[in-house]
Design a protein around this motif. Structure first.
Motif, PDB file in Angstrom:
ATOM      1  N   LEU A  55      45.637  59.564  29.443  1.00 28.09           N
ATOM      2  CA  LEU A  55      45.826  58.830  30.693  1.00 28.09           C
ATOM      3  C   LEU A  55      44.999  57.551  30.690  1.00 28.09           C
ATOM      4  O   LEU A  55      43.805  57.573  30.399  1.00 28.09           O
ATOM      5  CB  LEU A  55      45.419  59.713  31.870  1.00 28.09           C
ATOM      6  N   VAL A  56      45.645  56.422  31.001  1.00 24.34           N
ATOM      7  CA  VAL A  56      44.960  55.130  31.124  1.00 24.34           C
ATOM      8  C   VAL A  56      45.177  54.632  32.542  1.00 24.34           C
ATOM      9  O   VAL A  56      46.317  54.417  32.968  1.00 24.34           O
ATOM     10  CB  VAL A  56      45.495  54.093  30.108  1.00 24.34           C
ATOM     11  N   PHE A  57      44.106  54.447  33.287  1.00 26.74           N
ATOM     12  CA  PHE A  57      44.213  53.989  34.673  1.00 26.74           C
ATOM     13  C   PHE A  57      44.375  52.471  34.723  1.00 26.74           C
ATOM     14  O   PHE A  57      43.777  51.735  33.936  1.00 26.74           O
ATOM     15  CB  PHE A  57      42.986  54.401  35.483  1.00 26.74           C
ATOM     16  N   PHE A  58      45.191  52.030  35.676  1.00 23.84           N
ATOM     17  CA  PHE A  58      45.475  50.609  35.873  1.00 23.84           C
ATOM     18  C   PHE A  58      44.836  50.205  37.205  1.00 23.84           C
ATOM     19  O   PHE A  58      45.280  50.615  38.267  1.00 23.84           O
ATOM     20  CB  PHE A  58      46.990  50.388  35.901  1.00 23.84           C
ATOM     21  N   HIS A  59      43.771  49.407  37.135  1.00 20.84           N
ATOM     22  CA  HIS A  59      43.014  49.029  38.322  1.00 20.84           C
ATOM     23  C   HIS A  59      43.393  47.616  38.784  1.00 20.84           C
ATOM     24  O   HIS A  59      43.563  46.711  37.968  1.00 20.84           O
ATOM     25  CB  HIS A  59      41.509  49.060  38.038  1.00 20.84           C
ATOM     26  N   GLY A  60      43.509  47.468  40.097  1.00 21.39           N
ATOM     27  CA  GLY A  60      43.721  46.141  40.682  1.00 21.39           C
ATOM     28  C   GLY A  60      42.435  45.677  41.333  1.00 21.39           C
ATOM     29  O   GLY A  60      41.858  46.388  42.165  1.00 21.39           O
ATOM     30  N   ARG A  61      41.950  44.489  40.961  1.00 23.62           N
ATOM     31  CA  ARG A  61      40.672  43.999  41.475  1.00 23.62           C
ATOM     32  C   ARG A  61      40.864  42.632  42.121  1.00 23.62           C
ATOM     33  O   ARG A  61      41.340  41.696  41.499  1.00 23.62           O
ATOM     34  CB  ARG A  61      39.621  43.889  40.364  1.00 23.62           C
ATOM     35  N   GLY A  62      40.473  42.538  43.392  1.00 22.67           N
ATOM     36  CA  GLY A  62      40.509  41.258  44.080  1.00 22.67           C
ATOM     37  C   GLY A  62      39.167  40.559  43.979  1.00 22.67           C
ATOM     38  O   GLY A  62      38.226  41.056  43.357  1.00 22.67           O
ATOM     39  N   GLY A  63      39.043  39.413  44.630  1.00 20.20           N
ATOM     40  CA  GLY A  63      37.797  38.668  44.569  1.00 20.20           C
ATOM     41  C   GLY A  63      36.764  39.162  45.554  1.00 20.20           C
ATOM     42  O   GLY A  63      35.564  39.049  45.325  1.00 20.20           O
ATOM     43  N   THR A  64      37.207  39.725  46.673  1.00 19.95           N
ATOM     44  CA  THR A  64      36.287  40.172  47.722  1.00 19.95           C
ATOM     45  C   THR A  64      36.068  41.684  47.645  1.00 19.95           C
ATOM     46  O   THR A  64      36.881  42.411  47.067  1.00 19.95           O
ATOM     47  CB  THR A  64      36.846  39.825  49.110  1.00 19.95           C
ATOM     48  N   ILE A  65      34.980  42.144  48.254  1.00 21.78           N
ATOM     49  CA  ILE A  65      34.684  43.578  48.268  1.00 21.78           C
ATOM     50  C   ILE A  65      35.797  44.339  48.979  1.00 21.78           C
ATOM     51  O   ILE A  65      36.181  45.438  48.581  1.00 21.78           O
ATOM     52  CB  ILE A  65      33.341  43.838  48.967  1.00 21.78           C
ATOM     53  N   GLY A  66      36.353  43.734  50.033  1.00 23.76           N
ATOM     54  CA  GLY A  66      37.414  44.382  50.784  1.00 23.76           C
ATOM     55  C   GLY A  66      38.697  44.581  50.006  1.00 23.76           C
ATOM     56  O   GLY A  66      39.558  45.362  50.406  1.00 23.76           O
ATOM     57  N   ARG A  67      38.823  43.895  48.875  1.00 22.73           N
ATOM     58  CA  ARG A  67      40.037  44.037  48.055  1.00 22.73           C
ATOM     59  C   ARG A  67      39.705  44.489  46.632  1.00 22.73           C
ATOM     60  O   ARG A  67      40.396  44.141  45.685  1.00 22.73           O
ATOM     61  CB  ARG A  67      40.810  42.717  48.037  1.00 22.73           C
TER      62      ARG A  67
END
Length: 223
Positions: free
Chosen positions: A21-33
């Motif tokens: 299993l390989v997890f796909f993470h989405g990361r925004g610029g702010t802590i809220g995202r």
């Protein structure tokens, strides 16, 4: 916390059926995202979620230029991810104690109730949001790939995630990040035993420590 537990369950199922299993993470610029320091984010993942140096990340548009806009910054970003992944895989986190899970379940319920009580159940909130943030101006600005709202309805549920966070960021209020956290922590700190569990979690549970440290950073930047 729901995401953390979901990853744990997925890892169990993958191990049972022999799936890598390989997890796909989405990361925004702010802590809220989903933003924040990469080493902190990776060290706070469940044990076994990063294996053989493999994971996937999508970097949101507002920080692509900052992290990959030039050769030097791109190399520095890749160095950070590689070293953080190695650290996360080689330094396995402590097993999650039963009392930690119980505390997180309580935090989850209390904070969600407090957040929804303000954002979704208070009829004055949407007008307040329109008055104190530049949400209307952001909606008219041609800076996004999609409209600021999903539907032409004046409600919080119709606002997309990016303009929702961005509007609060412009006021330095950052409400979506911290609303409900105070109630959650207060519910656990009413007695010495609860405070002892909080102290133990902060010292030994990387997920909880990263949560508290990121919140402290947000408060330091908020007005």
């Amino acid at each position: 916390w729901a995401q953390y537990e979901a990853q744990e369950k997925l890892l169990e199922v993958a191990a049972e059926f022999g799936v890598e299993l390989v997890f796909f993470h989405g990361r925004g610029g702010t802590i809220g995202r989903g933003g924040g320091p990469v080493p902190v984010a990776l060290r706070s993942q469940p044990a076994g979620s990063i294996r053989r140096g493999r994971m996937r990340v999508t970097v949101q548009g507002e920080i692509i230029e900052r992290q990959f806009g030039e050769a030097d910054s791109a190399c520095r970003t890749l160095d950070t991810y590689i070293s953080s992944m190695l650290e996360a895989e080689l330094c396995r986190p402590a097993a999650v104690k039963a009392e930690w899970r119980a505390a997180m379940k309580k935090f989850q319920a209390v904070s969600c109730e407090a957040y929804r009580g303000v954002v979704f159940q208070d009829p004055r909130f949407i007008a307040y949001f329109r008055d104190v943030t530049p949400s209307a101006e952001l909606g008219r600005a041609n800076i996004g790939s999609r409209p600021a709202k999903r539907k032409a309805v004046d409600s919080v549920s119709s606002i997309r995630a990016i303009p929702w966070i961005f509007a609060w960021t412009q006021t330095r209020f950052n409400l979506p990040v911290w609303l409900g956290v105070g109630e959650a922590l207060a519910s656990a700190a009413k007695d010495p035993a609860g405070r002892a569990v909080l102290q133990d979690m902060y010292e030994n549970f990387m997920f909880f420590r990263s949560l508290v440290d990121l919140l402290a950073m947000v408060f330091a930047k908020s007005d």
